[in-house]
Write an enzyme that holds these catalytic residues in place. Structure first.
Site, PDB file in Angstrom:
ATOM      1  N   LYS A   9       9.282  45.159  22.199  1.00  0.00           N
ATOM      2  CA  LYS A   9       9.274  44.943  20.892  1.00  0.00           C
ATOM      3  C   LYS A   9      10.680  44.140  21.164  1.00  0.00           C
ATOM      4  CE  LYS A   9      10.990  49.343  19.827  1.00  0.00           C
ATOM      5  NZ  LYS A   9      10.399  50.455  21.317  1.00  0.00           N
ATOM      6  N   ARG A  84      12.935  56.378  14.694  1.00  0.00           N
ATOM      7  CA  ARG A  84      12.644  56.704  15.867  1.00  0.00           C
ATOM      8  C   ARG A  84      11.501  58.185  15.910  1.00  0.00           C
ATOM      9  NH1 ARG A  84      15.292  53.668  20.079  1.00  0.00           N
ATOM     10  NH2 ARG A  84      14.013  53.697  22.006  1.00  0.00           N
ATOM     11  N   ARG A 121      11.568  45.365  34.413  1.00  0.00           N
ATOM     12  CA  ARG A 121      12.651  44.554  34.081  1.00  0.00           C
ATOM     13  C   ARG A 121      14.276  44.783  33.855  1.00  0.00           C
ATOM     14  NH1 ARG A 121      12.934  47.369  27.148  1.00  0.00           N
ATOM     15  NH2 ARG A 121      13.903  48.616  28.135  1.00  0.00           N
ATOM     16  N   ARG A 152      18.654  47.928  33.579  1.00  0.00           N
ATOM     17  CA  ARG A 152      18.799  48.835  32.746  1.00  0.00           C
ATOM     18  C   ARG A 152      18.991  50.613  33.313  1.00  0.00           C
ATOM     19  NH1 ARG A 152      16.819  48.606  26.749  1.00  0.00           N
ATOM     20  NH2 ARG A 152      16.716  50.434  26.936  1.00  0.00           N
ATOM     21  N   ARG A 163      11.667  59.299  29.358  1.00  0.00           N
ATOM     22  CA  ARG A 163      11.631  57.982  27.738  1.00  0.00           C
ATOM     23  C   ARG A 163       9.917  58.105  27.331  1.00  0.00           C
ATOM     24  NH1 ARG A 163      13.712  52.920  29.865  1.00  0.00           N
ATOM     25  NH2 ARG A 163      14.030  52.098  27.608  1.00  0.00           N
TER      26      ARG A 163
HETATM   27  P1  AMP Z   1      16.084  51.417  23.151  1.00  0.00           P
HETATM   28  O1  AMP Z   1      16.868  49.684  23.541  1.00  0.00           O
HETATM   29  O2  AMP Z   1      15.183  51.116  21.706  1.00  0.00           O
HETATM   30  O3  AMP Z   1      15.268  51.823  24.286  1.00  0.00           O
HETATM   31  O4  AMP Z   1      17.757  52.670  23.127  1.00  0.00           O
HETATM   32  C1  AMP Z   1      17.772  53.001  24.361  1.00  0.00           C
HETATM   33  C2  AMP Z   1      18.766  54.730  23.496  1.00  0.00           C
HETATM   34  O5  AMP Z   1      19.214  55.059  22.990  1.00  0.00           O
HETATM   35  C3  AMP Z   1      16.747  54.780  23.546  1.00  0.00           C
HETATM   36  O6  AMP Z   1      16.362  55.837  24.777  1.00  0.00           O
HETATM   37  C4  AMP Z   1      17.539  56.480  22.537  1.00  0.00           C
HETATM   38  O7  AMP Z   1      18.989  57.344  23.676  1.00  0.00           O
HETATM   39  C5  AMP Z   1      18.990  55.474  21.901  1.00  0.00           C
HETATM   40  N1  AMP Z   1      18.518  55.446  20.479  1.00  0.00           N
HETATM   41  C6  AMP Z   1      17.885  54.261  19.924  1.00  0.00           C
HETATM   42  N2  AMP Z   1      17.491  54.279  19.059  1.00  0.00           N
HETATM   43  C7  AMP Z   1      17.316  55.242  18.746  1.00  0.00           C
HETATM   44  C8  AMP Z   1      16.771  56.347  17.706  1.00  0.00           C
HETATM   45  N3  AMP Z   1      16.447  55.603  16.547  1.00  0.00           N
HETATM   46  N4  AMP Z   1      17.725  57.627  17.748  1.00  0.00           N
HETATM   47  C9  AMP Z   1      18.038  58.525  18.740  1.00  0.00           C
HETATM   48  N5  AMP Z   1      18.617  57.627  19.310  1.00  0.00           N
HETATM   49  C10 AMP Z   1      17.924  56.466  19.559  1.00  0.00           C
END
Ligand code: AMP
Length: 218
Positions: A9, A84, A121, A152, A163
């Site tokens: 994404k 989410r 990654r 990361r 996740r």
């Molecule tokens: P991402 O980079 O989108 O994978 O987000 C990394 C982490 O940020 C996720 O595993 C969540 O802990 C938190 N996070 C990001 N976006 C959201 C969201 N819309 N709602 C809740 N937690 C979020």
């Protein structure tokens, strides 16, 4: 843009945003920056993110509501990582009321592929750009800024599985939430990144989010 962690994404959203000249809004990036800057939200987010869990809907909706008040989203925007949960999706519908309908594209990838991709990654320590395994093998430096590539912290095996579990429980129901809409599309994310990009562009066009459409394009 919907899809499990590791579906691509972020990379795809970045390309589309650049091609269209509209901002990409990644809630994960916003949170990582808050953690880096040691803000109140950052302090709360850090442990939750490290466990692979989700921050509260209230906090996330507040962040996105504020971000979507800014001027640069007038001609459209791409949301990566939000909504989410169904609660976040309902709030987003409310926030964008009066704009062009949301275009929702899902990048679908089977779990087995995701675990492999996430564990390989790499991201740039300086600018946050994402490098897949092949790019990271070819060079330990970021293609965009020359920064150092690192893993990361939430891409380690245990957190990746958490996740994915959280994705299936809380985020996948969004496909059901959106799929009856005429502006919903799903693309096969197991193909080569260029192929996925082409399918996404076509999906967005056909869903009414073409370059001429003004409004929201997550
Ligand atoms: P991402 O980079 O989108 O994978 O987000 C990394 C982490 O940020 C996720 O595993 C969540 O802990 C938190 N996070 C990001 N976006 C959201 C969201 N819309 N709602 C809740 N937690 C979020």
């Amino acid at each position: 843009m919907l899809g499990p962690p590791g579906a691509g994404k972020g990379t795809q959203a970045e390309q589309i945003a650049r091609a269209r000249g509209i901002p990409k809004i990644s809630t994960g990036d916003i949170l990582r920056e808050a953690v880096h800057n040691g803000t109140d939200i950052g302090k709360r987010a850090s442990a939750i993110m490290a466990r692979g869990e989700l921050l509260s809907d209230e906090v996330m909706i507040g962040i996105v509501r504020e971000r979507l008040k800014q001027k640069d989203v007038q001609d459209g925007f791409i949301l990566d990582g939000f909504p989410r949960t169904v609660t976040q999706a309902a709030a987003l519908d409310e926030i964008v009321k009066g704009r062009a309908p949301l275009v929702v594209v899902e990048i679908a990838v089977p779990d087995a592929d995701l675990v492999r991709r996430l564990s390989m990654r790499m991201v740039c320590e300086s600018c946050g750009a994402i490098a897949d395994a092949a790019a990271a093998r070819a060079s330990a430096k970021c293609r965009q800024c020359g920064g150092k590539l690192v893993q990361r912290s939430d891409d380690n095996d245990t957190v990746v599985l958490e996740r994915l579990k959280v994705y299936h429980q809380q985020t996948q129901p969004l496909v059901e939430y959106y799929q009856m809409r005429p502006t919903f599309r799903s693309v096969n994310g197991s193909q080569a990144p260029d192929r996925v990009a082409a399918d996404l562009m076509a999906a967005i066009e056909s869903a009414g989010g073409g370059a001429d459409a003004k409004g929201a394009r997550p």
